[in-house]
Write a protein that holds these residues in place. Structure first.
Motif, PDB file in Angstrom:
ATOM      1  N   ASN A 133      10.130 -57.862  24.875  1.00 56.89           N
ATOM      2  CA  ASN A 133       9.130 -57.278  25.734  1.00 56.89           C
ATOM      3  C   ASN A 133       8.827 -58.547  26.670  1.00 56.89           C
ATOM      4  OD1 ASN A 133       6.964 -55.445  26.881  1.00 56.89           O
ATOM      5  ND2 ASN A 133       5.764 -56.960  25.848  1.00 56.89           N
ATOM      6  N   ARG A 190       9.584 -52.681  14.410  1.00 55.47           N
ATOM      7  CA  ARG A 190       9.035 -51.214  14.426  1.00 55.47           C
ATOM      8  C   ARG A 190       7.867 -51.139  13.472  1.00 55.47           C
ATOM      9  NH1 ARG A 190      12.361 -50.869  18.898  1.00 55.47           N
ATOM     10  NH2 ARG A 190      14.450 -50.679  18.612  1.00 55.47           N
ATOM     11  N   ARG A 191       6.912 -50.755  13.821  1.00 55.56           N
ATOM     12  CA  ARG A 191       5.813 -50.518  12.978  1.00 55.56           C
ATOM     13  C   ARG A 191       5.465 -52.114  12.441  1.00 55.56           C
ATOM     14  NH1 ARG A 191       2.114 -47.165  11.764  1.00 55.56           N
ATOM     15  NH2 ARG A 191       1.125 -47.021   9.919  1.00 55.56           N
ATOM     16  N   ASP A 251       0.504 -56.259  18.620  1.00 54.32           N
ATOM     17  CA  ASP A 251       0.923 -54.845  19.534  1.00 54.32           C
ATOM     18  C   ASP A 251       0.910 -55.198  20.856  1.00 54.32           C
ATOM     19  OD1 ASP A 251       1.206 -53.017  17.347  1.00 54.32           O
ATOM     20  OD2 ASP A 251      -0.844 -52.728  17.475  1.00 54.32           O
ATOM     21  N   ASN A 288       3.871 -52.526  22.636  1.00 49.94           N
ATOM     22  CA  ASN A 288       3.294 -51.214  22.252  1.00 49.94           C
ATOM     23  C   ASN A 288       2.202 -50.669  22.766  1.00 49.94           C
ATOM     24  OD1 ASN A 288       5.374 -51.482  20.233  1.00 49.94           O
ATOM     25  ND2 ASN A 288       4.338 -52.284  18.857  1.00 49.94           N
ATOM     26  N   PRO A 313      -0.422 -47.719  17.343  1.00 53.75           N
ATOM     27  CA  PRO A 313       0.224 -46.955  18.496  1.00 53.75           C
ATOM     28  C   PRO A 313       1.668 -46.300  17.765  1.00 53.75           C
ATOM     29  CG  PRO A 313       0.829 -49.161  18.575  1.00 53.75           C
ATOM     30  CD  PRO A 313      -0.372 -48.970  17.445  1.00 53.75           C
ATOM     31  N   GLY A 314       1.957 -46.308  16.614  1.00 51.68           N
ATOM     32  CA  GLY A 314       3.132 -45.813  15.996  1.00 51.68           C
ATOM     33  C   GLY A 314       2.786 -44.233  15.688  1.00 51.68           C
ATOM     34  N   VAL A 349      -2.477 -47.453  24.605  1.00 45.88           N
ATOM     35  CA  VAL A 349      -0.964 -46.761  24.499  1.00 45.88           C
ATOM     36  C   VAL A 349      -0.845 -45.950  25.535  1.00 45.88           C
ATOM     37  CG1 VAL A 349      -0.010 -45.365  22.583  1.00 45.88           C
ATOM     38  CG2 VAL A 349      -1.819 -46.704  22.079  1.00 45.88           C
ATOM     39  N   THR A 405       1.085 -47.700  28.571  1.00 43.08           N
ATOM     40  CA  THR A 405       2.447 -48.131  28.399  1.00 43.08           C
ATOM     41  C   THR A 405       3.464 -47.095  28.813  1.00 43.08           C
ATOM     42  OG1 THR A 405       2.525 -47.509  26.008  1.00 43.08           O
ATOM     43  CG2 THR A 405       1.734 -49.531  26.499  1.00 43.08           C
TER      44      THR A 405
END
Length: 971
Positions: free
Chosen positions: A314, A400-401, A685, A690, A708-709, A898, A901
């Protein structure tokens, strides 16, 4: 985005920040680049190539670009200024990042000052290294612009333990006292111990956080020893640029937290020593996975990298599509370690202590002296029956997470588990010649793949299951479908307790596995599940009982085997993978994974004709230390401290010293979980993309960070659907719409200290206020209000707190108050069985009328209207004898960290409230007809519900002090 950052993206400005390649190299390797800003230059050198002698303090050498990030009007370029080689793979070096520089890009004056300061400090560090070569191991090391004291910052991620700080008792030799261990090895205890045992101590750090420290610079135009009122980060982050940028009238909350964000970025990306890179080798893929990308080897590394383990993807997005793909350097978080060892096909048979010690001397020295052999040096001074091998352990933490211990548990909606780590153990020759075999054994670890949480405010918190069984199974199934597509067959190893608090999630995990196997497709493989209660089996410090688990799983491990590559061709591929978990997937998991790795290493060497059980070196300290370092690294990245039970992993022995050490680690984790981790999680994050920079506004308001997951929009849609099925019992009612809003947790109240998210349902005859249990996906209670009884609706500013800027924004804090006169069809029903995660009893709903009195409807009568009629027959009081009641509702924020994004257009808070009020008014008029041609007046009134001035008056001094103290500690 600031104009200078925009110039960087298009690479077309003459007077701005320009990135241009200096030379042409292979597409896979990063090209040297020059980043120019006015008279200041950042030169990026992935290889040891000389540069033209620059002007004093006008440039510094960087080994790669990490990326660019922007918060509000401030942008920062992150470059690697320190690296240390930790391994060599296929003849190519692998480095760990030891320092980074953060260069402001918004103002040319700030950029030049930062570059000059960084250059001065790096030159000073280089001179010190020349005087005393043993002072540092990294090729270029020293404090960057962010300041040299960050490694002792109480909010810092502690450095990975270096070999010179290791306790000699861990690698053999003289034992030291526990006090000496704690003081010498304070880094392994994380941020808490760094604060208390640092040479500057607690008070110096508090002064620095309050802006009382002095800044000393030797750059041009900066007088030496001139005191300033803040840290370099604060001065640069608060600078307002006038280069074509129209700054906001007041700094945003994100900018006020910029000094802490810069310190975190410098420590997390740099001095934590948790990020690894290579210019030539894709570290994000295992040997087996890398073979599938052989057809695309001419692509740049960032296009080959697995996005699951590409941590700065990112941050590198501003550079993509600009024609400068060669400067994108993928970073992987986790661990890379390497050891050499010698085995003998015909070891000498001797029981003498002298021979044993002589053989032990052949084991490699500690990590700081590890050699990276060239092909011509790989096999010198070896007997004909001896062979030298290299073992490499690579752990890849998933993006991820991603996050920290108690803030990222369980699973998310997309099937990604918290603290998911792929660990690859590679066995090869030191020269990696194509004619020799390369063995690769992959294991994974990850949190129990169900929805659950644990409170950080307890040393041993009770797990709390979340959401419905169906929601859990959907995410569970996604998780193992993803793993199955990547790794094949799965052998699950569950190490949590079979009794006690951990059994809550352990039992649910086992149930999910059974359901998955019962419902699996015919062509898919079942999940093999082994529950090994580690604490019970190893009670009394008998960690050697882990061998019982190996006795059970040995055959499965042997059948899964490992990947074998020879001559760039895969001869055999690993058939399945072991997925190991405990509660944190740290301490118990690392002990067992190291045992699995040793078991596979013995099998691989046996296939090559070497019997490890016959070697004189039975301690295998090189293997134990390597896996202990791996455990410490993963633990520090998830729990901010070294791994527990590390003494057993290193020495295969357990005593009271290890227990005392683990107690200290537990207390440190407890402190970090309560205080430090919330901001760190928000920053992680943000850097991963995220959430947007708005996350810092939200953090400042609550000192918390959201997950955010977990899709809140999806949860809200499901809550509306669930509430509609439960509370609207009359088929004749037409459903109009549903919304989620905030409401006081006490009925008939406007002002309250606690608000909760509720579901509002609207039909053609009534409205329903449903209080929803979001953790269990259940309706805990609801109120029904007949639209014929609605008297008025007030719409306006609704300020519920005057503590943070976001909560005092009158344009975003909008609400409505519905006033109605209670009647016989207005009902309140409460779920009296609340559904704890351990209950297992059926739900029972008891009815109450709107006045709070219990109804006495027969069990056979469950309809709301029938129940209301019975109340009327029983002589319940009617609306004329009771005062009007109110339902207060406040709009949720339409823009969040969140939601920003994603390119989703949402109604503003004001638009949402107006839509709800207008629709309710329309239906009220239909249910309240008036005779004749009388003109109907609107029941919607515009006005403040709670104005900003009123909210400020009602905010007490203690509340303000409490928030200020919490902000001082948390932020």
């Amino acid at each position: 985005m600031p104009s200078i950052a925009r110039k960087l993206l298009i690479c077309a400005a003459v007077d701005g920040l320009i990135i241009q390649p200096l030379a042409t190299k292979g597409q896979r390797a990063q090209q040297p680049v020059k980043v120019k800003y006015g008279d200041a230059t950042i030169s990026s050198l992935p290889r040891d190539q000389p540069l033209e002698t620059p002007k004093p303090n006008s440039s510094f050498e960087a080994f790669g670009i990490v990326g660019l990030f922007t918060v509000s009007r401030l942008s920062y370029l992150i470059t690697v200024t320190g690296r240390q080689q930790v391994a060599q793979i296929r003849g190519f070096p692998v480095y760990v990042v030891t320092d980074v520089a953060l260069t402001p890009c918004t103002s040319q004056a700030d950029a030049e000052l930062a570059i000059a300061n960084t250059a001065t400090k790096l030159r000073r560090a280089s001179a010190d290294k020349f005087v005393d070569d043993s002072d540092s191991e990294s090729e270029v090391e020293g404090p960057s612009f962010s300041g040299g004291d960050d490694t002792e910052d109480p909010g810092a991620l502690s450095d990975r333990e270096t070999s010179e700080n290791k306790d000699v008792s861990e690698v053999g030799g003289e034992r030291s006292s526990i006090a000496e261990d704690v003081i010498k090895r304070r880094g392994s205890y994380g941020r808490f111990a760094q604060r208390w045992f640092s040479r500057k101590g607690w008070m110096m750090d508090q002064k620095r956080n309050m802006g009382l420290s002095n800044l000393v610079t030797d750059g041009p135009g900066s007088p030496t020893n001139k005191p300033k009122n803040g840290s370099p980060e604060r001065e640069l982050s608060e600078a307002v640029t006038q280069e074509g940028v129209d700054p906001p009238s007041t700094p945003s909350v994100g900018e006020s937290l910029m000094p802490k964000l810069l310190r975190f970025a410098h420590i997390w990306l740099g001095t934590s020593r948790s990020f690894y890179f290579s210019y030539d080798v894709d570290l994000t893929r295992s040997v087996a996975n890398r073979s599938s990308t052989t057809a695309t080897t001419n692509l740049p590394l960032h296009q080959q990298a697995d996005s699951t383990f590409f941590w700065n993807q990112n941050l590198m997005r501003p550079f993509q599509g600009t024609g400068n793909d060669s400067i994108i350097l993928p970073l992987m978080q986790g661990f890379v370690g390497q050891r050499t060892f010698v085995v003998d096909r015909h070891p000498p048979q001797s029981d003498s202590q002298e021979d044993s010690m002589e053989m032990a001397d052949m084991s490699p020295p500690p990590e700081r002296n590890t050699e990276f052999f060239s092909p011509e040096r790989a096999s010198v001074d070896l007997r004909s029956s001896e062979k030298k091998f290299v073992i490499t352990v690579i752990s890849r933490r998933s993006t991820r997470r991603a996050g920290l211990r108690y803030l990222r548990r369980g699973i998310d909606d997309n099937g990604h588990a918290a603290n998911f780590v792929e660990t690859e153990q590679i066995l090869s020759t030191p020269s990696w010649e194509p004619t020799s075999k390369i063995f690769s054994f992959v294991q994974v670890r990850g949190s129990i793949p169900i929805f659950f949480t644990q409170s950080p405010y307890s040393l041993k918190p009770i797990p709390v299951l979340q959401h419905s069984s169906e929601a859990n199974y959907r995410a569970f199934k996604k998780h193992f479908e993803l793993l199955g597509n990547t790794y094949g067959a799965m052998q699950l190893v569950n190490l949590v307790e079979k009794h006690g608090v951990e059994a809550i999630v352990g039992n649910e995990y086992e149930k999910m596995v059974q359901r998955f196997n019962e419902q699996k497709a015919e062509d898919s493989q079942p999940l093999a599940f082994e529950w090994f209660d580690f604490h019970s089996a190893c009670r009394g410090m008998k960690f050697e009982n882990v061998s019982l688990l190996l006795d059970t799983l040995g055959k499965e491990i042997e059948e899964a085997s490992s990947t074998v590559e020879k001559g760039d061709q895969i001869e055999r591929k690993q058939k399945g993978v072991l997925r190991t978990n405990c509660m944190d997937c740290l301490d118990r998991t690392n002990v067992c994974q190291s045992s699995f790795g040793k078991f596979m290493l013995d099998l691989q060497l046996r296939g090559e004709g070497f019997d490890m059980s016959a070697q004189l070196d039975q301690e295998n300290s090189w293997f134990n230390t390597l896996w202990a370092d791996n455990g410490d690294a993963i633990s520090k990245q998830y729990a901010s401290t070294a791994a527990m039970k590390g003494d057993y992993t290193r020495t295969k022995k357990r005593d009271y010293r290890g227990m005392v050490n683990d107690l200290g680690l537990s207390l440190t984790r407890f402190y970090n979980g309560m205080v430090n981790d919330y901001f760190s999680q928000a920053a992680i994050d943000f850097f991963l993309g995220n959430v947007s920079s708005m996350v810092f506004d939200e953090f400042e308001a609550t000192m918390m960070s959201k997950d955010p997951g977990v899709s809140m929009s999806k949860m809200r849609e499901q809550a509306i659907e669930t509430s509609q099925k439960i509370v609207i019992e009359d088929d004749k009612e037409d459903f109009i719409g549903g919304w989620t809003l905030l409401s006081p947790n006490t009925s008939d109240t406007i002002k309250t200290s606690m608000f909760e998210e509720v579901v509002l349902l609207l039909t053609d005859t009534a409205l329903y206020l449903c209080r929803f249990d979001w953790k269990l996906d259940k309706v805990s209670s609801f109120e029904r209000v007949d639209l014929a009884h609605v008297v008025s609706i007030k719409v306006g500013t609704y300020i519920t707190s005057a503590i943070s800027p976001a909560e005092t924004d009158e344009s975003r804090n909008i609400g409505l108050v519905i006033t109605y006169e209670p009647g016989k069809f207005d009902i309140k029903r409460t779920n009296t069985r609340s559904l704890s995660s351990t209950s297992g009893q059926s739900d029972q709903i008891s009815g109450k009328d709107i006045f709070g009195e219990p109804t006495k409807a027969p069990a056979a009568v469950s309809g709301i209207l029938n129940q209301a009629i019975l109340n009327a027959i029983a002589g319940k009081p009617q609306s004329q004898s009771h005062p009007p009641r109110k339902i207060a509702l406040k709009a949720l924020y339409s823009r969040t960290a969140v939601s920003e994004t994603k390119d989703v257009k949402k109604m503003t808070e004001n638009e949402q409230i107006n839509v709800i009020a207008t629709e309710i008014e329309r239906l009220v008029f239909l249910s309240q007809p008036i005779p004749g041609d009388s003109e109907r007046k609107s029941i919607v009134e515009k006005g403040d519900i709670i104005s900003l001035a009123e909210a400020k008056k009602s905010t007490g001094i203690l509340e303000q002090w409490g928030h200020s103290i919490k902000k001082l500690v948390w932020a």
